[in-house]
Design a protein around this motif. Structure first.
Motif, short mmCIF file in Angstrom:
data_model
loop_
_atom_site.label_atom_id
_atom_site.label_comp_id
_atom_site.label_asym_id
_atom_site.label_seq_id
_atom_site.Cartn_x
_atom_site.Cartn_y
_atom_site.Cartn_z
N UNK A 257 -26.37 -7.59 100.06
CA UNK A 257 -27.08 -6.39 100.51
C UNK A 257 -27.42 -5.43 99.37
N UNK A 258 -27.39 -5.93 98.13
CA UNK A 258 -27.95 -5.20 97.00
C UNK A 258 -27.03 -4.26 96.25
N UNK B 200 -41.76 3.68 93.07
CA UNK B 200 -42.79 2.92 92.37
C UNK B 200 -42.45 1.43 92.47
N UNK B 201 -43.44 0.60 92.36
CA UNK B 201 -43.27 -0.84 92.49
C UNK B 201 -43.12 -1.49 91.11
N UNK C 115 -28.38 2.81 83.17
CA UNK C 115 -29.12 2.42 81.98
C UNK C 115 -30.23 1.43 82.34
N UNK C 116 -29.92 0.48 83.22
CA UNK C 116 -30.93 -0.48 83.66
C UNK C 116 -32.11 0.23 84.31
N UNK C 117 -31.83 1.23 85.13
CA UNK C 117 -32.90 2.00 85.78
C UNK C 117 -33.78 2.69 84.75
N UNK C 118 -33.16 3.26 83.72
CA UNK C 118 -33.92 3.92 82.67
C UNK C 118 -34.78 2.92 81.92
N UNK C 119 -34.21 1.78 81.57
CA UNK C 119 -34.97 0.75 80.86
C UNK C 119 -36.14 0.25 81.71
N UNK C 120 -35.91 0.06 83.01
CA UNK C 120 -37.00 -0.36 83.90
C UNK C 120 -38.09 0.70 83.95
N UNK C 121 -37.69 1.94 84.13
CA UNK C 121 -38.66 3.04 84.23
C UNK C 121 -39.52 3.15 82.98
N UNK D 117 -30.51 -1.21 92.46
CA UNK D 117 -31.85 -0.65 92.38
C UNK D 117 -31.99 0.49 93.38
N UNK D 118 -31.79 1.70 92.91
CA UNK D 118 -31.98 2.86 93.77
C UNK D 118 -33.48 3.05 94.00
#
Length: 194
Positions: free
Chosen positions: A13-14, A164-165, A130-136, A159-160
């Motif tokens: 469930x993520x 955006x997609x 950190x992963x969220x920042x790198x993705x963004x 993944x909060x």
């Protein structure tokens, strides 16, 4: 060019962590650990946030000194020690992060691009924030999720919602003992024509 690979275990469930930061539900069979070792041994750097770095330094520096950790666990301890660790934190000092090869206060797109341009193995980014920042910032090239067959129902999502997609393309999937499924996706970058 080296890639930045977001590498994480998640529940079905993520969730990246259960309530209270619990990760005891991770299922790492000897087969899966051998895969981790084989893949990560070719990497050149761990890009870690504060929490991930502190969690790793609680166990891996001396894990192979315990006879109970023979085999893939002991092998990973050696791999972990030799790979460069770049830690992103606004609060840690060098004394707080003795295993950090470099301490960065923020993610600098130009500095990461320069790292990616260097020769050598790919780099692993770890930690949800950190992963969220790198993705963004468009710095992630590949996402490798290890989906554990458990429903946690609560905890911290990897993944909060961002509003955006991100377009991904599945390039590999693999099932390991215990039902853990690895999903390997490339991040699809839009290219402009003309």
């Amino acid at each position: 060019m080296r890639k930045v690979i977001l590498w994480a275990s998640v529940s079905l469930d993520g969730y990246y962590e259960g309530p209270g930061g619990d990760i005891s539900w991770h299922q790492v069979s000897p087969q899966l650990h051998a895969y981790f070792n084989e893949e990560i041994a070719t990497h050149s750097a761990f890009l870690e946030g504060r929490r991930t770095h502190q969690l790793m330094t609680e166990f891996w520096p001396t894990a192979d000194e315990d006879p109970a950790n023979a085999g893939p666990v002991a092998e990973f301890a050696e791999i972990w020690r030799r790979i460069t660790k770049i830690v992103y934190s606004r609060t840690l000092t060098a004394a707080d992060a003795p295993w950090a090869d470099r301490l960065e206060r923020r993610v600098d797109v130009g500095a990461v691009a320069a790292l990616k341009a260097q020769p050598g193995g790919d780099m692993t980014v770890g930690g949800a924030d950190l992963a969220a920042t790198f993705l963004e910032l468009g710095l992630v090239d590949e996402v490798r999720l290890f989906v554990v067959p458990v429903l946690l129902g609560a905890g911290r999502l990897l993944f909060a919602p961002t509003g955006r997609a991100e377009n991904l393309r599945l390039v590999e999937n693999r099932t390991f003992d215990g039902g853990v499924v690895m999903l390997r996706h490339e991040v699809v970058r839009e290219t402009s024509v003309g």
